[in-house]
Structure formats: structure tokens, C-alpha cells
Design a protein around this motif. Structure first.
Motif, short mmCIF file in Angstrom:
data_model
loop_
_atom_site.label_atom_id
_atom_site.label_comp_id
_atom_site.label_asym_id
_atom_site.label_seq_id
_atom_site.Cartn_x
_atom_site.Cartn_y
_atom_site.Cartn_z
N ARG A 28 0.83 -1.21 0.00
CA ARG A 28 0.00 0.00 0.00
C ARG A 28 0.86 1.26 0.00
O ARG A 28 0.48 2.27 -0.59
N PHE A 29 2.01 1.22 0.66
CA PHE A 29 2.93 2.36 0.56
C PHE A 29 3.36 2.56 -0.89
O PHE A 29 3.51 3.70 -1.35
N GLY A 30 3.57 1.47 -1.60
CA GLY A 30 3.94 1.57 -3.01
C GLY A 30 2.87 2.27 -3.82
O GLY A 30 3.18 3.07 -4.73
N LEU A 31 1.61 2.00 -3.51
CA LEU A 31 0.51 2.68 -4.20
C LEU A 31 0.57 4.18 -3.95
O LEU A 31 0.37 4.98 -4.89
N LEU A 32 0.81 4.57 -2.71
CA LEU A 32 0.90 5.99 -2.39
C LEU A 32 2.09 6.65 -3.07
O LEU A 32 1.99 7.78 -3.57
N ASP A 33 3.21 5.96 -3.09
CA ASP A 33 4.41 6.51 -3.74
C ASP A 33 4.16 6.77 -5.22
O ASP A 33 4.66 7.76 -5.78
N ARG A 34 3.41 5.89 -5.85
CA ARG A 34 3.16 6.05 -7.29
C ARG A 34 2.08 7.09 -7.58
O ARG A 34 2.10 7.73 -8.63
N ALA A 35 1.14 7.28 -6.64
CA ALA A 35 -0.01 8.14 -6.91
C ALA A 35 0.21 9.59 -6.51
O ALA A 35 -0.41 10.49 -7.08
N PHE A 36 1.11 9.82 -5.54
CA PHE A 36 1.28 11.18 -5.03
C PHE A 36 2.73 11.64 -5.22
O PHE A 36 3.66 10.85 -5.06
N PRO A 37 2.92 12.91 -5.54
CA PRO A 37 4.29 13.42 -5.71
C PRO A 37 5.08 13.50 -4.43
O PRO A 37 6.31 13.59 -4.46
N LEU A 50 -7.40 8.91 -1.84
CA LEU A 50 -6.67 7.73 -1.37
C LEU A 50 -7.23 6.47 -2.01
O LEU A 50 -6.48 5.56 -2.38
N VAL A 51 -8.55 6.40 -2.15
CA VAL A 51 -9.17 5.25 -2.81
C VAL A 51 -8.80 5.23 -4.29
O VAL A 51 -8.50 4.17 -4.86
N ALA A 52 -8.77 6.40 -4.91
CA ALA A 52 -8.38 6.49 -6.31
C ALA A 52 -6.93 6.04 -6.51
O ALA A 52 -6.57 5.52 -7.58
N ALA A 53 -6.11 6.21 -5.47
CA ALA A 53 -4.71 5.77 -5.54
C ALA A 53 -4.58 4.26 -5.43
O ALA A 53 -3.50 3.72 -5.70
N GLY A 54 -5.66 3.59 -5.00
CA GLY A 54 -5.63 2.14 -4.93
C GLY A 54 -5.87 1.57 -3.54
O GLY A 54 -5.96 0.35 -3.38
N LEU A 55 -6.00 2.44 -2.53
CA LEU A 55 -6.28 1.94 -1.18
C LEU A 55 -7.73 1.50 -1.09
O LEU A 55 -8.62 2.09 -1.70
N ASP A 56 -7.98 0.47 -0.30
CA ASP A 56 -9.36 0.09 -0.03
C ASP A 56 -9.98 1.12 0.91
O ASP A 56 -9.27 1.82 1.64
N PRO A 57 -11.32 1.27 0.91
CA PRO A 57 -11.96 2.30 1.71
C PRO A 57 -11.62 2.25 3.20
O PRO A 57 -11.46 3.29 3.84
#
Length: 240
Positions: A28-37, A50-57
Motif C-alpha cells: 500500500r505504501f507503493g501505491l501511495l508513492d506512485r499516486a502522489f508526488p 486515497l481510494v483512487a490511488a488504490g487503497l481500499d476504503p
């Protein structure tokens, strides 16, 4: 090969704060790293982003809830007061071999110094109820590694781990302890002085935030770091 740039301190504090969210692991950290600058933007993002970045609700809600309970600046100050350094995977001080495993810790907490020479390391792990022969074997093996410039990595547990750390120190070598709890706790408590010596002449490390108490299920996960930083592992079936 070029080393990655050190993560900016401002961004690191938000990574540390996010690391307190229980459901945020390496994937999940990887998802955040890719989605946010930046981690600051991830920390401040609304649930929808956060959900759009790939995290579950559920995880997204936990991130938002964490903002009400955790102050990034306070987390950084707590680490400084405890003498603990937090390393992001992008930090060149982060163990290079550990960075390559599938479940590399998003944040690694270190007391002491993981040095370049520690890339030459061997892990020794074994039973907490070692026989006399097992203790002797662990001691001799650790001493032999230490005098030849190989760092001894173990888990600070009773028995083989304790013997291995002590033998490496007594031989004048380096040793690294990997804990299954926050670095403001030493387990077992009788190894508190040993942990201090290891930090002075090597490193004590963990992927658990300060305040995390040891629990049985944390120890198997800790073992991935033991093996991840080491060239090889000598197991208790041999020395225990």
C-alpha cells in the motif's frame, strides 16, 4: 551505480506518520508513492483521492483518522529523543540487499549505524533453550565471522541469539540486532545492556514504530529482515 537521493526531511516525517497506520504495509505504501508526488500530499489527501490511488476504503479511512491522532513533527521529535534514525527505502543508508526483497519495510528504524561493511553479514538464529554444545557452536561460529570482518546479525533473543551477539562483540567485531518491536523497548529486558553495546558498535533495527510492544506474530515477520540484510543464515537446527 548511482545511489538514490535521500528523502527530504519534510517528506520523511509524513512517511513516518503514515507508517503508524496499521494497514499500510509495503504494497500500500507503493501505491501511495506512485499516486502522489510527495508523502505530505498522501498524508493530507481526502478519502476519495486515497481510494483512487488504490487503497481500499477501510485503509483510506484509517489514514484520515490517523491525522487526528498523530502529529508528524512530534513523531520526528520522539525518534530524535530516543536516538533513533528513520530510513526510507530511498535513503542510501538503507541496507541495499533489504531494499530488494518483496516485502521491504517502507520505513526502517535504526539505533546505531548500519555501515557499508555490514553488507558483508551473516545471520545466526536459533533456539532460546540452547544446549551447552549449541551455545559453544554459536559462540565459535560468531567469533570466527567477527575476526574475519563479517558482521553477525541476530535477533537479540535468549539463547543462541544472545550468545552470537556477545561473541561478536567480545571478538571486536560488528553485530546487528533485529527486533520485533519498537526500539524504545528491549525484549528480553535482561538484554538491555547488550542492546546498548550493539548500538554503540553496530546497529539495532526494527520496522516497527516506537511504542510497539513485542507480540508473538511479529517475530516471524522480523525474520524477513534478518535474512534480507544477510548474505546467508545459520539456523538453530545446526547450532541449537
Amino acid at each position: 551505480m548511482d545511489r538514490p537521493a535521500v528523502e527530504a526531511p519534510a517528506d520523511l516525517r509524513y512517511r513516518i506518520a503514515l507508517h503508524r497506520v496499521h494497514r499500510l504495509g509495503a504494497v500500500r505504501f507503493g501505491l501511495l508513492d506512485r499516486a502522489f508526488p510527495s508523502m505530505e500530499e498522501a498524508w493530507r489527501a481526502p478519502v476519495g483521492a486515497l481510494v483512487a490511488a488504490g487503497l481500499d476504503p477501510r485503509t483510506a479511512q484509517e489514514v484520515v483518522r490517523a491525522r487526528e491522532e498523530t502529529d508528524p513533527d512530534t513523531e520526528l521529535e520522539r525518534l530524535a529523543q530516543a536516538g533513533v534514525t528513520a530510513l526510507a527505502q530511498t535513503d542510501p543508508r538503507y541496507p541495499s540487499r533489504l531494499r530488494e526483497i518483496d516485502d521491504a519495510p517502507p520505513v526502517l528504524y535504526v539505533k546505531g549505524v548500519w555501515a557499508d561493511v555490514d553488507e558483508w553479514s551473516v545471520a545466526i538464529v536459533g533456539t532460546r533453550r540452547a544446549t551447552a554444545y549449541g551455545r559453544m557452536a554459536a559462540q565459535e561460529f560468531s567469533r570466527g565471522l567477527a575476526v574475519n570482518g563479517i558482521t553477525v546479525v541476530s535477533g537479540l533473543a535468549r539463547g543462541v541469539d544472545t550468545v552470537s551477539h556477545r561473541a561478536a562483540l567480545d571478538a571486536g567485531g560488528r553485530t546487528v540486532a533485529v527486533l520485533a518491536n519498537g526500539l524504545d523497548t528491549v525484549y528480553p529486558p535482561e538484554n538491555r545492556r547488550l542492546a546498548e553495546e550493539i548500538a554503540e558498535r553496530g546497529a539495532v533495527m526494527s520496522d516497527y514504530p516506537l511504542g510497539t510492544k513485542p507480540r508473538a506474530e511479529f517475530f516471524p515477520r522480523r525474520n524477513r529482515i534478518l535474512s534480507g540484510v544477510s548474505l546467508g543464515v545459520e539456523r538453530g537446527e545446526i547450532v541449537g
